[in-house]
Structure formats: structure tokens, C-alpha cells
Design an enzyme around this catalytic site. Structure first.
Site, mmCIF file in Angstrom:
data_model
loop_
_atom_site.group_PDB
_atom_site.id
_atom_site.type_symbol
_atom_site.label_atom_id
_atom_site.label_comp_id
_atom_site.label_asym_id
_atom_site.label_seq_id
_atom_site.Cartn_x
_atom_site.Cartn_y
_atom_site.Cartn_z
ATOM 1 N N LYS B 22 0.830 -1.194 0.000
ATOM 2 C CA LYS B 22 0.000 0.000 0.000
ATOM 3 C C LYS B 22 0.868 1.250 0.000
ATOM 4 C CE LYS B 22 -3.747 -0.105 2.336
ATOM 5 N NZ LYS B 22 -4.731 -0.210 3.423
ATOM 6 N N ARG B 92 -2.912 2.980 8.791
ATOM 7 C CA ARG B 92 -3.241 1.666 8.218
ATOM 8 C C ARG B 92 -1.997 0.813 8.076
ATOM 9 N NH1 ARG B 92 -8.146 2.574 4.280
ATOM 10 N NH2 ARG B 92 -8.267 4.844 4.420
ATOM 11 N N GLY B 101 -7.451 -7.528 5.182
ATOM 12 C CA GLY B 101 -8.306 -7.642 6.362
ATOM 13 C C GLY B 101 -7.665 -8.306 7.551
ATOM 14 N N MET B 103 -4.926 -7.277 9.294
ATOM 15 C CA MET B 103 -4.354 -6.405 10.315
ATOM 16 C C MET B 103 -5.263 -5.202 10.534
ATOM 17 S SD MET B 103 -0.330 -6.799 9.579
ATOM 18 C CE MET B 103 -0.544 -6.292 7.896
ATOM 19 N N ARG B 336 -4.189 -0.926 -6.265
ATOM 20 C CA ARG B 336 -3.467 -2.198 -6.229
ATOM 21 C C ARG B 336 -3.897 -3.041 -7.425
ATOM 22 N NH1 ARG B 336 -6.648 -4.403 -0.851
ATOM 23 N NH2 ARG B 336 -8.700 -4.402 -1.808
ATOM 24 N N HIS B 454 -6.743 -42.413 -2.057
ATOM 25 C CA HIS B 454 -7.186 -43.097 -3.269
ATOM 26 C C HIS B 454 -8.296 -42.316 -3.957
ATOM 27 C CE1 HIS B 454 -9.723 -46.018 -5.476
ATOM 28 N NE2 HIS B 454 -8.547 -46.469 -5.884
ATOM 29 N N ARG B 560 -1.317 -47.078 -16.264
ATOM 30 C CA ARG B 560 -1.265 -48.106 -15.219
ATOM 31 C C ARG B 560 -2.054 -49.317 -15.677
ATOM 32 N NH1 ARG B 560 -3.022 -43.471 -12.837
ATOM 33 N NH2 ARG B 560 -1.632 -42.388 -11.390
ATOM 34 N N GLU B 744 11.685 -44.797 -8.096
ATOM 35 C CA GLU B 744 10.755 -44.541 -6.986
ATOM 36 C C GLU B 744 11.247 -45.170 -5.695
ATOM 37 O OE1 GLU B 744 6.944 -46.288 -7.997
ATOM 38 O OE2 GLU B 744 7.893 -47.872 -9.136
ATOM 39 N N SER B 763 11.504 -42.555 -15.305
ATOM 40 C CA SER B 763 10.327 -41.769 -14.946
ATOM 41 C C SER B 763 10.253 -41.762 -13.432
ATOM 42 C CB SER B 763 9.081 -42.390 -15.551
ATOM 43 O OG SER B 763 7.947 -41.654 -15.155
ATOM 44 N N GLY B 765 8.815 -41.715 -10.040
ATOM 45 C CA GLY B 765 7.552 -41.930 -9.350
ATOM 46 C C GLY B 765 7.648 -41.228 -8.010
ATOM 47 N N THR B 766 7.350 -39.941 -8.024
ATOM 48 C CA THR B 766 7.640 -39.156 -6.823
ATOM 49 C C THR B 766 6.686 -39.443 -5.671
ATOM 50 O OG1 THR B 766 6.469 -37.350 -7.899
ATOM 51 C CG2 THR B 766 8.870 -37.287 -7.944
ATOM 52 N N ASN B 767 5.542 -40.068 -5.939
ATOM 53 C CA ASN B 767 4.688 -40.452 -4.809
ATOM 54 C C ASN B 767 5.415 -41.466 -3.941
ATOM 55 O OD1 ASN B 767 2.733 -38.953 -6.040
ATOM 56 N ND2 ASN B 767 1.511 -40.688 -6.734
ATOM 57 N N ASP B 768 5.822 -42.569 -4.557
ATOM 58 C CA ASP B 768 6.485 -43.608 -3.781
ATOM 59 C C ASP B 768 7.860 -43.148 -3.310
ATOM 60 O OD1 ASP B 768 4.310 -45.134 -4.046
ATOM 61 O OD2 ASP B 768 5.253 -46.786 -5.121
ATOM 62 N N CYS B 830 6.134 -38.859 -13.119
ATOM 63 C CA CYS B 830 4.750 -39.274 -13.308
ATOM 64 C C CYS B 830 4.007 -39.400 -12.000
ATOM 65 C CB CYS B 830 4.686 -40.582 -14.098
ATOM 66 S SG CYS B 830 5.445 -41.972 -13.244
ATOM 67 N N TYR B 850 10.117 -34.270 -19.614
ATOM 68 C CA TYR B 850 8.659 -34.100 -19.530
ATOM 69 C C TYR B 850 8.165 -34.291 -18.106
ATOM 70 C CZ TYR B 850 8.279 -39.191 -19.184
ATOM 71 O OH TYR B 850 8.395 -40.484 -18.758
#
Lengths: 874, 874
Positions: B22, B92, B101, B103, B336, B454, B560, B744, B763, B765-768, B830, B850
Site C-alpha cells: 500500500k 493503516r 483484512g 491487520m 493495487r 485413493h 497403469r 521410486e 520416470s 515416481g515421486t509419490n512412492d 509421473c 517431460y
């Protein structure tokens, strides 16, 4: 072209890699002037070339063989196939690493229709000559021509029936001549080729058969079991035959330069006069102790004893030899370092050092750490074993031997123990709830689970014998019986468990108790002088701590506080704590647990001080403390005066898909800091109590498990330090203590520099680190790990010996990152690997400060650490 | 000493870090000559100093404040506390990053018993002046003195009762004078101090209150939610007041330079004559559209429109302004960058590019990728939402909006779908067995599970709306009801699910369907020009593949194969395969599965070719295909004509303690190679079928999951290649295909150089990989991850955005090792992270080829990849 053949005179007796063990030793014996029948060794490289050459010997090798045969004929003044004085040879395998009995041997090669006549003349014994010939045909046919044995057995049986005799020895020379003809016809029929009469052809075929035998099934399995590479090949030894069966001045025998069972410094062996080697083994005639040879042939005996002394002095180790006396002339056919029991190994090493034959370092290198275990546990009496009935076999999960009555649950075992009844606990698998039963039982059997299953780990920790994963056993815990195929074993039946071999026997067997001889203490003190790694133990109670100190532990590397939670008086309070609905209820339950934990720590400190004690705060997920079966839940609900439905729901809510990766370790304390706060208070109040009662000041290290992020450690370290300082201040005490962490989550290793900022030490929890780095659940990997080892994906079970390439890389990284921040960061390991020699060597290489293992592995670790230190200097 | 205060004339309008958003904008507006009431900004550094200075302003800052107030008095020709022409100011907050909102603000500061007289004179309105004064006391007491509001409310109510009036506006000037006295008494009573009369004292107190408000609870929570650092502090803006309520030539309003909802290039806003800002917001009077101002005050309107044009041109973006007209003089109080809907953002960006105002790159950076999602899914009509009854809130697991009848299991949902009934599937949690129901339902609700459960993952993949983890919902699947506290919802009841917000409503609500405007296509084409990362999709069937291609996917990064196993016709055969007792039975079942798999692949190839398709071979543990409840086991046993006991035992035997780390992925194929062999055959036969039928040649990449050891990959790669070549050869075809692996398991990353030798691509497998590296089970981490984020251990859920420090380190290592062996090794990701902007930026930084994500995230990924490319160049 490489030289593929060395005569025994010319071979380098040190080069076992090239000549194989047997070949190198023959050359070496020849070199130091011992009487060895002449011959030559075809190198392991020739074997490798055979395999790369599409399994063909090749013209060059063949030429080299014939050249050496010609030389041999000259030296021996004998001729292949001669009707006067035929050259006969043995053809034996001999790999660089001993693989006893795994590969093939052909004796008496060179016999044919002519040579048999020469042999009869020489031995003046036609019957003997034809018996040799028919045996040779049979052996050659089996080993080289791969004709199944039964063909020959049938012909022999038919002949005996025809002749009306019962034993082979009753067959006459004439009958044997006829048998030789029949055998040759079998060969013709089976191979469409006559039995080869040309000794040179026989020889090439035999050499090739030995090469082939390198890759027979037995040999492959043996190499897999013993971690021997598959690509190193075997050498072949061609040696002129000598005969121990040429009459009363001939004989044969085997001997050890010292007693292989006790280690006593006295030649130990047996011989038979007028006999061949196989007669000694076959057990038809009873051999005489070798000392009797003095009476029979005093001169030969003198030469024999002198030669043994020469051999031992030359090899600086106890030797195992084969010898033959042919017409009063002594020959040595083989020498090798003798196998020995752990007890003998220890005694021989100690004796040789005190006799100045070897150095302490050499003595240390002579004993296989894995053998030591056998000295620490009872074994079954060998006599008793011979007559015992085997029920089944499983994994030798924890060594020792015990007999007792079968019981199927902890309560029953504990109840029997109180009555003075010895029991064996039999379960499908064990869980932490079975701890009391495991303590009370003499031995433990499980139908499921591997070498690192709960039962195995806990039993090893207790030094209790255990056989795990008995796949043939079906346990019916409800009806209190177990089945092994057709047979049923009921509650109360006597059985015996051999944790050293994994065998289960019927009935009660006598055991031999442990004898901790003076040699053991002396030997281990040398190991202690040499090693630089400290050896600590994993112990959770004063009893195990005491045991470990007796075995030489220098501290506790892992004291698991949760084991204390399972005891009978405590588990209800633990459960109240878990089921509490708010922090006040939880605090209240924790308050009641505190005195128990404090008491435990006092007991441990009293045993251990001034040795360091590393206490790990609560690690397992809370659901491990709750029952899972509906009937147990119902019982607990009653006890706790809550509804079954409510309790069941809590149990369900706490259940996890992957408890290994769940709400446990320091995660519990991030969500419920009051749990670790209670534990910290109990620890420091125990310190105060010990000091105030005049005991030695405990050396305390508090360990936070399952850290993956530095913030976890910084928060909980602050909690422990604040709590500790408060307790100490109230007591007016000062104490220097450490707070450190386990490195068991891969992320912790990856960011070990950040973690190290808040840690006084790292203790590598290699069990969990292996689980997460490899993605192998220890409890589930049993389903595929066998296939993995069979298919050579992993050479060894990564839960038994550290996976150096993967897990080891993370450890190395964590060490480097950690010490980059704190050069004197204390490093140790407290997984199961802490008691495994190769893993210990790796920890030594990484520059760790200590390894920690279960009490019964402490001596193994002391020795392995000393060996690692010696190897490093070499 | 640092300079802590800048007058609006002197401040650097670019330095938001120092002056707050501001303050910087006020300085900037001043600089470009816009009519802004004078004032000054106290820097964020002053705030930080306040906190490090034990929460004291310090004499130096105070002196600087007074100096600037003196200047302000001179410039404005007004005096603090004057009875003639008093200076009044607003105070202000204004942080560097907008926290709307969160502060505190104080208006009309400077009023006291004298100044109120001056204000009355100036405005010629005594009632107004005293109303201002009493409001000021109330606001100051609330914000600065922290007196609870109800004290003042009670006094006001009492006064109104006494006067017999209903509304505040009916109170007379005299009454308000009396009220001021009452208020001052309240202050005296509550604070034991009189209400501060000295404007300078008021000012210092107000400044301190704004500093304090930086750390109020709301602000802390807001910063946590929005990843704003806690240590950057707020600036304070002190600005002379202007009044929009000084009669009919005064007014106030807010406006956007373009329509924030549609993006239309037309000023959009509202104003009220004779009013203060709060009146516009309060909604007591209805404001007029800003275009009406032209009629009321044409000159002011002209200046207003000109200024807006200037502002937008200056900031090169749509602006959101506050303005006040005081006696025909226009003032701007704030400007703003305007918030806007996704649709507006897109249109404004496209318009500005076509008008040559900004470049394509700037346009790309203007749109938040997370916003894009809103364009791809239906939303509820805003009108409908206003009147709807909220049932509960959960996690906005998958966007979109849908209404339908409640049903509790897949079969019922499918049956209803066939009857044309729209349904919402409500479950405690979903499992792979629910897939068909999830496909058939309009929306999904689960009581348990997080953003990566899931239900969430599958629903996002389908683009179906889902609200997960509704903690207040208790589902009784047996009785087909769910409860939310007291209320019961039964099968067949209508409900509405808002996956965008996570809200569940009663009844049916109208939805607004997706409009894919031309702007979207144009905008995304610019992103495609700029990005270097390819964007693929995770899709298992032709429908999802088609959807993803429509959204711009350039291939399939993860197909899969197991999802195909769950369909109704197939699962019995899959189960037969699992329950087969030997390899022949297994082969036979696999043979019957093959045509189904082949058919699936044909469908996918037909959609995708010539785009690449990465097919992952079977990954989950086999027990996932078996039922777990006794009743289901009983039913299956009947169907399969085997005994319940036998089936139950198999189910028990296959059960795993930690299925995540169990017998799955390539481990299945090491033990049962015939499974992968069948899959390979189905894949290559599908290729042949497509080619033979004249279709485009598929671009095939076969992927082996869960590799941790190079030998796993080399064995299975050989299996796939041999199988494939055989099929191709029989068909007389040649095909260039790739075989690669998932990274993975942490070990795979650690030894990626060895793995790369056998891989055409990696590839991630970043989840596992996240599960194993952090030791967090995705299904269980919900129990503690909230606390972890609350306690700032992790800043963000590592399953939502890649943990760059830990998991990212492994990825970087794997990339380096892998490309050290194969410089052109293809790299992709993936996991769920493939659709998350920060993770995509990380993949871009690592030089990946990719990312692959669910179809509905493809457009997000395209934009995020373009932004990463632009940021890299900057």
C-alpha cells in the site's frame, strides 16, 4: 598363448587363484621337498578359456597336456597303457576356494585292456587289477560319460546272484574279468561308442568332465550359499597314482597336525594298512589311530611325523593331510588348512601365539567370527543327536539348544515356568505381546518369519534358541496342536530345538553347556587391543545389560524403551494413555507410567555406569500396544469399563496401512510431546536416584528415533534438554549428557548436515534404513527375498549384511555431511547389522566410533572389529 | 540509524519490501502526479526493529514521526487538535505481500475534545462531528486499547432505549455528545487511564497497535496458509483524512479498471455520494454503478476515468482503486493490482497482449496456474450458493460441482446410473474396487483420507468432483445412511458437492458448465511456444486419453495396467491367476486375460499415436485384487468353487504388514515372470493390430516399476524385449520401442548410473519416492501431517509439492548419475507432483524432458512449465 599347465615342480605354490587350492599346495609340498607323487596342474584360466571357447579344450591345450604326460612317463619311468608298468593317474578338480565334494574326480585313469595286465603283474594280484578296472569303468562312465549308475549296479547284482555270492569281495578274478566285459557292453549300448581304450583320450575326456563339473547344480548351489563367484573356474590336477593296497607294507590314511575338535597340540588321524583311500571313508574296516603306525612301520612313522611338523611349520597353521604308503614308501597326496571347531580354532590360535609361531594379529585373522557364536550357546550332545528323530527343519534364527514341553501361548508358558516345567513356545509368528512367554520358554519355534522376524530378533537379543520359518509346520493355536504333514504334536509333548542348525527333534535330548575357557578370554583380549571400533550392546533391561557386559560390551548403544511398556503391570496403563480422550487424561496415565520407567533405568544405569547408555525414546506406533482380535478387544473393553464398540473403533482408527511408515518414532512426540517429556523425566530422575544413592554417575545419551527433518530433532532435543535440566536443577545436580538421533529415514541421511547441527551423535538404524532405502518391508520380504537371492539379484540378504552399494552409500553420505558440520560427531550403528562381520568391517572403514549389537553378538563383533583393523593396516 | 519514515513524495514506489504494498503504491501515485492525500509511510524495517527492540518504538522513531507530522501540518495547513482546522489522519497497515483484512486500521485519528469542534465547524455539521468522534473512540479502544466492543455497544443500546429511538442515525448531536462522555468513562474504567487527548500520543499508540497486529492470530494463520514468511513485518501508512461525507459534492467509491469477473475492458465499480468508505461496504445504502458519476459530476468523472487509464498504463495491469471526492475534489486513497477470476485473468492477459501493452511472456506470468483448474470444471451458480444449506466441509480433493442422490456403494451407483439417476457416492474411504462406482457417480465424498488418498487421486484423474476427509461425517455403509452430528442423510437424498471449495450442501443446486473460450486456446498456445518441458498425461483408458489430448497432452507418461484388471469381466480371471497353484494354471489364466489387455492397449494407441505412450507393467501387490471381508471371501469361494477355508488362508498368506514395501512392482515379475510376459505380449500384439488395421504406428515405451537393483531391470528388460521381438517378428513388423524404469525406490536413485545402463528412460515416481525417502505412508500420514505443518516442520505437504531438499536431492543425484552414463537419457516424472506448479518448476530446473499428470492438470502443467522457462531466462 598363456601357459595352461604347470608341473608340480614348476608351479607357484602361492598362486591358488591360478592353480586352485589343491594344485598350489601340491606344488608347494613338492617345492619344500616332500614326497608327493609327480603330476601337473591345468590352470583355472584353462577352465575359463574352455567356457569362453564354446566348451572345447582346443588343440593347444591338448598339445600341452600330451607334452606333460610324456614328461610324466619319463620321470615315473612308466608308460600309458603298458602291459608291464602302466602309468595310472588321478584326475581331480581343485578350485581356488575350497568346494569339498562338489566337483568330480576320476581315479586309476589309464587302465585299459592292456594296462590291467600290467597292473596285475605289478601288484601280483589279478583280482585286484580287474577290480580296479571295473571300478574305473564305472567311475569314468558316471563322471565322464554320464551314464546312470544303476546300469552297472544291476549287472553287478546279476553277476553275484549268478555266482551265488553275497559280497563284492567274494567275486573271483575270473568273475571280475567277465564283469569288465559286461560293463564295456553297457557303455557301448548307452553311448553307441566302445569304452575308450586310449589313455590319452580318457585323459582329455576326464579333464573336460572336470571342467564341466564346475557348472553342475551342486556346485552352483554351493557357490551361491558360500558367496563364491561363478566365473573363476576350477583347476585340474593330474597326478600319478600310488597304491596303498599293494600288500602289508602299503597303507593309506588321513591326519590333522592338531586335534580339530579340541585344538590339542597332538597329531590326530587314522590309517588302514593295505587299503585305498575310499576304504577309510567307506567304513567297512575300522581304521586305526595314526599313533599305531609307529608300531607297524616305525621308520615310516618317523618320516610321517617329521613331515607333518614341516608342513605345519611351513604353512604356520594346522594342516589336514591325505597320505599313502606304497610298499613302505610314504607319499603325501594333499595338504590343506584343517577345518576346526570354534573351540579348537581358539586353542590352536592361542597355542601358536604362545609358541611364537604366529603373531597375535595372525591368530586373530585365523578365527572366523561367525564361529564364535557356537562357543556362547549350549549344543546338543553329539551322541544324542545321532539317535534323535527329526521333526522338521526351519531357519537357525537364534543359536543354542533346548528341550521342553510344547506350549502355544505366553500365558501357558509363564504358568508352566512357575510350576518349574521347561517349555518350548510354538507359534505361527510372535508379536511384542509374546515377550513374557519368550522370556519364560527355553526355546522358540515359529512357522512363519525369516532371520529378522520379530521372533528371531528378540530371541537373539535374549540369547534364547529359536528356529523360525518352519514352513512345514501348521500351528493351530486355538486347539493347541501343531501338524507336520501327517503327524500331530500336542500341548505338553516333549520336543527339542536346535537353534544352531534349525532342526526340531522329537523328545528330550541331552545338551552340553557352555564352557568359557581361559583361551577364549586371552584371545578376545588380543582382539580388544587391536580393534579401534567400540562395541556396545542393544539391551533393554538389567539382565541383558549384565550379560552383555560379561561378553565385553563397552556400553549400551540401543536401549528400547517400548519393551518396558509391554510388561503385565504396565500395559493397562499404556493402553489407558493411548485411549485417553484429552491431554489431561493422557498426562495422568503417563504420570503413573513414570515410576516404572524410572525403575527400569535405575536398574540399567546401576549395571552399566560408568559405561555410556543410549536410551531411545518411544518408537513403535501406538496400535502395537492394543489388541487386534475381537475377543481380546472385548476383554480389554471389559477391563477398562468402556464399550466394545468404542474400543473397537479406536483400534480401527489407529490401524495403519503401512505401520512401518506411519505414526511412530519422533512423530508420536511431535503430536504428543507429553510422552517424550515423561520419558525424559523418568530418565533424569533415574540418574538423580542413582547418584543420590551413591552409585556411579551414569553416562547418558538420549536418542530421538525416526528423524527425517532437522526441525523434528531441534524441537524434541529442546524438550529433552529442558526437561532434564529442570529435574537436575531441582536435585542440585550437574550432568554432562548427549542428545542425538537415529539415522534410519533416507531423508535424514540426505540432509545429515542439517541434522548434525542439533545432534551430539548419529546412530544408524540400519534395519529401518534398509527397509526404506530398498523399499523392502522386513516382515514381508520373505515372500520374495529367496527368489531374489536365487536369481542373483542380491547376493546376500540385505537385512543380514549391509547393502553396501545402496544403503552403504547413504551411510557414507551421512557421515561425510554430518562430520562436515561437526568433525567429532560420534557415529555408531545399532541395527541388526551391528553384529555381522562384513557390516562391522564397513563401519570400521567409514570411521565409525562404535557398533552396537545384541549381547550374544558382542564377542563376534569384538573379533570382527579387530579383523577389520588388521585388514586396514595390511 | 536507518531512515524509518518516507513521505509519499519521497518514497520509492518500487520498494514494496520496505514500504509495503500500500505504501509503495501511494508513493508511486504521488510520483506520477495523481491526487493522493498527503502522508507518510513507516517502513517494514521499523516494524522488525520494534520486535527486536522488545516491542518498543524507541525515541528515534518517535522523533521521526513527529518531524513528519510537523511537515504534514505545514503542507496541509492544518494542525493536530485544532479547534479551527484540525489535522485528522488514518493509520493503516500495509505488508509487502497483501494480507487483506488481517491487520488493523484506525481512521479519523487526531479527534479529541478540541478537534471535534474544529471538525464540526469545517463540516458545518455538529452531529456528524460527534458521530465521528464517538466512532473514533470506539475504533481506537478496540484496535489500540484492546477494550472489548460489547462495553460500547451496551452503552449505545442503553442510550437509544433512553432516547426512545431505534436507529443510530436518529440520535441527536446532543445525545452523541453525551455518548462520547460515556465512552470516555468506559475507557477510564477499563484502562484506568483517561482516553488519550493528545493526538501525538494517539498516533504513537496507533502505530504500535498496527505493529502488534502483525502477530495477531488471524495474521499468523493467514501467513501459514499462504506461505508468507513471519519475519518480514508490516509497514504503517499515516495519511491525512479526506471526507466523502461533506455534503452533496462529496462522495466515495471503489473501482476496477476492467471487469474483474469477465475481464471485459470497461471500468467497473460503485460509488455513493455524501458517504464514507465504510458506508459502501456496509450495504445500508445501495451504491450506484460508477458510470452514473458522469451524470452527477461530469468533470470529476472525466478526471476519474483519465486517472484510471493513467494508472493501468503505469502499472501495465488491471487496477483496483479506492477514491473519495471531498467537496468536488477527487482523491485516490489506494491502488493495487486487482484480483480477478481465472476467466478474467485470461481475457485481460490476452487483450493486453493484443493491445501491445504487455508481452506474451508477461501475460503468461500474470496467470496463476492454480487458477486454471477453475476453467476446466463446472461450478455452482453463485446465486444458488447464497441460499444453500451447508452440511459440512472437507478437503477440496478434486474440483468441479455436482448434485445427485446419495448412494453408498459401487453396485448401487452403477445400477442407478443405468436408470438415468444422478448419484453422489458416499464412502468412509474408497479402494480400487470402487472404481466403477466412481466412474458412474457425479461426485464422490469420503469421510477419511487426505488430498492424496485413493479417492482424491482417482477422482482428479477422472476430472470428477470429490470432497475427501470430511471428518464430521460418519458413514454407516451397512445401513446406508450417513450422519453429520445430529442429522441423518439417507440413501436417495439429494445433496450437492463442491469440489472447488470442499463444501457439501443439502439438495440440488444449479451448476454453471465449463466454457472453453477462444482466449483460453490462444493463451495456452503462447505457453506452448515458450515452455521446453513436454507435458504428458497419466491415463489408463481411451476416454481419459482423449480428454488429455483435448487438454493438450503430448503423450502418456503413465498408463497403469492394473486399473484394467479391476473391471467386472476381468477380476474373476485375475483372481484365478492369483489363486493358481502352479505355473500352468497361472499361464492358463493369463492367457485368458491377454485379449482384454490387448484390447485396452489398442484403444489407447488409437487415440494417442503418434504421441508416445508409456505403459507401466503390473505394480500393486496381488492381495489388492482379492476381497478382505469374510462375507466377500465366502462369496468368491462359492463363485470359484473352492472352500472358504482355503481361500481365506490364501488371503491371509498374501496379506502384508507393509504392502507399500512388499511383494509388488517388478518383484512380482522376478517371482512370476509369466505375468509381465503376458503383458508384454498384449502390448506388442496391440501394436501389431493397430498397424495392420492401417492405424498410425504407436510410439511405445514400456516401463518397469519399483526397480531398486540393476539386475531386476536387466532381467525384465530382456524379458520384454525378447517377448516383443518375437511378436513383431511373427507379424513381420519392425518397431523402435523403449524400455525404461520408474525411479521410486531410494536405492534406484542412489545407483542410477548402474540402472541407466539398462534403461532408455527414467520416470520418477515421486509419490512412492516421497513415501520411502521420508518414511511417510501416504495413506497414514494424514494422522500427523497436519501437526507437522502446524508446527512448521514441513512448510507444505510433501505429497502435494516435491520436498526439494530431501526427495529433490535424490532426484538431482539420479539425474546426474543417470546422464553420466547416458547423456541423452530421457527423464520425466509421473507422480501426483507432475501437475503441481512448484514441482514442475523444479523438474524444469533439473533439465527433465517431460512431466506427466492427470488429464485435468495438463493445462496447469503447460502454463507452469512456460512460467518456469520464463523465470529461468529472467
Amino acid at each position: 598363448m598363456a601357459q595352461y599347465i604347470y608341473s608340480f615342480e614348476n608351479g607357484d605354490g602361492k598362486n591358488k587363484k591360478l592353480l586352485g587350492g589343491k594344485g598350489a599346495n601340491l606344488c608347494e609340498m613338492k617345492k619344500i621337498g616332500l614326497p608327493v607323487p609327480d603330476g601337473f596342474t591345468i590352470t583355472t584360466e584353462a577352465c575359463t578359456a574352455y567356457y569362453t571357447n564354446d566348451k572345447a579344450l582346443g588343440a593347444e591345450l591338448e598339445a600341452e597336456v600330451f607334452e606333460h604326460i610324456n614328461q610324466l612317463e619319463k620321470v615315473m619311468n612308466k608308460t600309458f597303457g603298458s602291459t608291464e608298468d602302466p602309468l595310472l593317474v588321478s584326475v581331480r578338480s581343485g578350485a581356488a576356494i575350497s568346494m569339498p565334494g562338489m566337483m568330480d574326480t576320476v581315479l586309476n585313469l589309464g587302465l585299459n585292456d592292456d594296462a590291467v595286465i600290467g597292473l596285475a603283474k605289478l601288484t601280483e594280484n589279478e583280482r585286484f587289477a580287474y577290480d580296479c578296472y571295473r571300478r574305473f569303468i564305472q567311475m569314468f562312465s558316471d563322471v565322464v560319460l554320464e551314464i546312470q549308475k544303476f546300469h552297472f549296479d544291476r549287472a553287478l547284482d546279476a553277476l553275484k546272484t549268478k555266482q551265488g555270492v553275497e559280497k563284492d569281495v567274494d567275486l573271483t578274478a575270473e568273475s571280475l574279468k567277465a564283469l569288465v566285459e559286461t560293463y564295456k557292453e553297457i557303455v557301448l549300448k548307452q553311448t553307441k561308442q566302445p569304452f575308450p581304450q586310449d589313455p590319452k583320450e580318457q585323459l582329455l575326456m576326464a579333464i573336460e568332465a572336470v571342467f564341466r563339473s564346475w557348472n553342475n547344480n551342486r556346485a552352483i548351489v554351493y557357490r551361491n550359499l558360500n558367496n563364491i563367484p561363478h566365473n573363476i573356474g576350477t583347476a585340474v590336477n593330474v597326478q600319478s597314482m600310488v597304491f596303498g593296497n599293494m600288500g602289508d607294507t602299503s597303507g593309506t590314511g588321513v591326519a590333522f597336525t592338531r586335534n580339530p575338535s579340541t585344538g590339542e597340540n597332538a597329531v590326530f588321524g587314522e590309517f588302514l594298512m593295505n587299503a585305498q583311500g575310499e576304504d577309510v571313508v567307506a567304513g567297512i574296516r575300522t581304521p586305526q589311530p595314526v599313533s599305531e603306525l609307529e608300531k607297524v612301520m616305525p621308520e615310516v612313522y618317523g618320516e610321517f611325523m617329521e613331515t607333518l611338523a614341516t608342513l605345519e611349520h611351513h604353512y604356520l597353521d594346522m594342516q589336514d593331510v591325505e597320505f599313502t604308503i606304497e610298499r613302505s614308501k610314504l607319499y603325501f597326496l594333499q595338504t590343506r588348512t584343517g577345518k576346526r571347531t570354534a573351540k579348537a580354532a581358539m586353542k590352536i590360535a592361542v597355542d601358536m601365539v604362545s609358541d611364537g609361531i604366529i603373531s597375535k594379529e595372525e591368530a586373530i585373522m585365523r578365527v572366523d567370527p561367525k564361529q564364535i557364536d557356537a562357543l556362547l550357546h549350549p549344543t546338543f550332545d553329539e551322541k544324542a543327536l545321532e539317535e534323535a528323530t527329526v521333526i522338521t527343519k526351519g531357519l537357525p534364527a537364534s543359536p543354542g539348544a533346548a528341550s521342553g514341553r510344547v506350549f502355544f501361548n505366553s500365558e501357558d508358558v509363564v504358568a508352566q515356568k512357575e510350576k518349574g516345567v521347561k517349555t518350548i513356545l510354538v507359534r505361527t509368528e510372535t508379536s511384542p505381546e509374546d515377550i513374557e512367554g519368550m522370556v519364560a520358554a527355553e526355546g522358540i519355534i515359529t512357522a512363519r518369519g525369516g532371520m529378522t522376524s520379530h521372533a528371531a530378533v528378540v530371541a537373539r537379543g535374549m540369547g534364547k534358541c529359536c528356529v523360525a520359518g518352519c514352513g512345514d509346520v501348521r500351528v493351530d493355536e486355538v486347539n493347541k496342536v501343531f501338524y507336520v504333514y501327517g503327524t500331530t504334536y500336542r500341548e505338553g509333548d516333549f520336543i527339542s530345538v536346535d537353534g544352531n542348525t534349525g532342526t526340531i527333534y522329537e523328545g528330550q535330548l541331552n545338551t552340553r553347556e557352555v564352557e568359557m575357557s581361559g583361551d577364549f578370554g586371552l584371545f578376545m583380549s588380543w582382539a580388544d587391543e587391536i580393534r579401534t571400533l567400540k562395541i556396545r550392546t542393544n539391551a533393554d533391561n538389567p539382565r541383558d545389560s549384565r550379560q552383555a557386559v560379561d561378553f565385553g560390551a563397552e556400553g549400551i548403544g540401543l536401549c528400547r524403551t517400548e519393551h518396558m511398556f509391554f510388561e503385565e503391570e504396565r500395559i493397562p496403563i499404556v493402553r489407558e494413555m493411548i485411549l485417553s480422550k484429552n491431554i489431561d487424561e493422557r498426562q495422568e496415565a503417563l504420570e503413573r507410567l513414570l515410576p516404572f520407567q524410572k525403575e527400569d533405568f535405575i536398574g540399567i544405569f546401576e549395571v552399566m555406569a560408568p559405561r555410556p547408555v543410549t536410551i531411545r525414546l518411544l518408537d513403535p506406533p501406538l496400535h502395537e500396544f492394543l489388541p487386534h482380535l475381537d475377543e481380546d478387544i472385548e476383554k480389554l473393553a471389559e477391563d477398562m469399563r468402556i464399550s466394545f464398540k468404542e474400543l473397537k473403533q479406536t483400534v480401527e482408527e489407529l490401524k495403519e496401512f503401512n505401520p512401518m511408515l506411519g505414526h511412530r518414532g519422533c512423530r508420536l512426540a511431535i503430536t504428543y510431546p507429553e510422552i517424550y517429556e515423561m520419558q525424559a523425566r523418568a530418565i533424569f530422575e533415574a540418574v538423580v536416584a542413582v547418584v543420590k544413592s551413591g552409585g556411579e554417575t551414569p553416562v547418558l545419551e538420549v536418542m530421538i528415533p525416526l528423524v527425517g527433518h532437522e526441525k523434528e530433532l531441534s524441537l524434541l532435543r529442546a524438550l529433552v534438554i529442558e526437561t532434564g535440566e529442570r529435574v537436575l536443577e531441582e536435585a542440585g545436580l550437574q550432568l554432562d549428557f548427549k542428545v542425538g538421533t537415529m539415522i534410519e529415514v533416507p531423508r535424514a541421511a540426505l540432509i545429515a548436515d542439517d541434522i548434525a547441527k542439533h545432534a551430539d551423535f548419529f546412530s544408524f538404524g540400519t534395519n529401518d534404513l534398509t527397509q526404506m532405502t530398498l523399499g523392502f518391508s522386513r516382515d514381508d520380504a520373505g515372500k520374495f527375498i529367496g527368489e531374489y537371492i536365487h536369481k542373483e539379484v542380491f547376493e546376500r540378504d540385505p537385512f543380514a549384511s549391509i547393502d553396501i552399494k545402496g544403503v552403504g552409500k547413504l551411510m557414507r553420505m551421512a557421515k561425510k555431511l554430518g562430520r562436515s558440520v561437526k568433525p567429532d560427531l560420534k557415529l555408531g550403528i545399532c541395527g541388526e547389522h551391528g553384529g555381522e562381520p562384513d557390516s562391522i568391517a564397513f563401519c570400521h572403514e567409514l570411521g565409525f566410533d562404535y557398533v552396537s549389537c545384541s549381547p550374544f553378538r558382542v564377542p563376534i563383533a569384538r573379533l570382527a572389529a579387530a579383523q577389520a583393523a588388521i585388514r586396514e593396516k595390511a
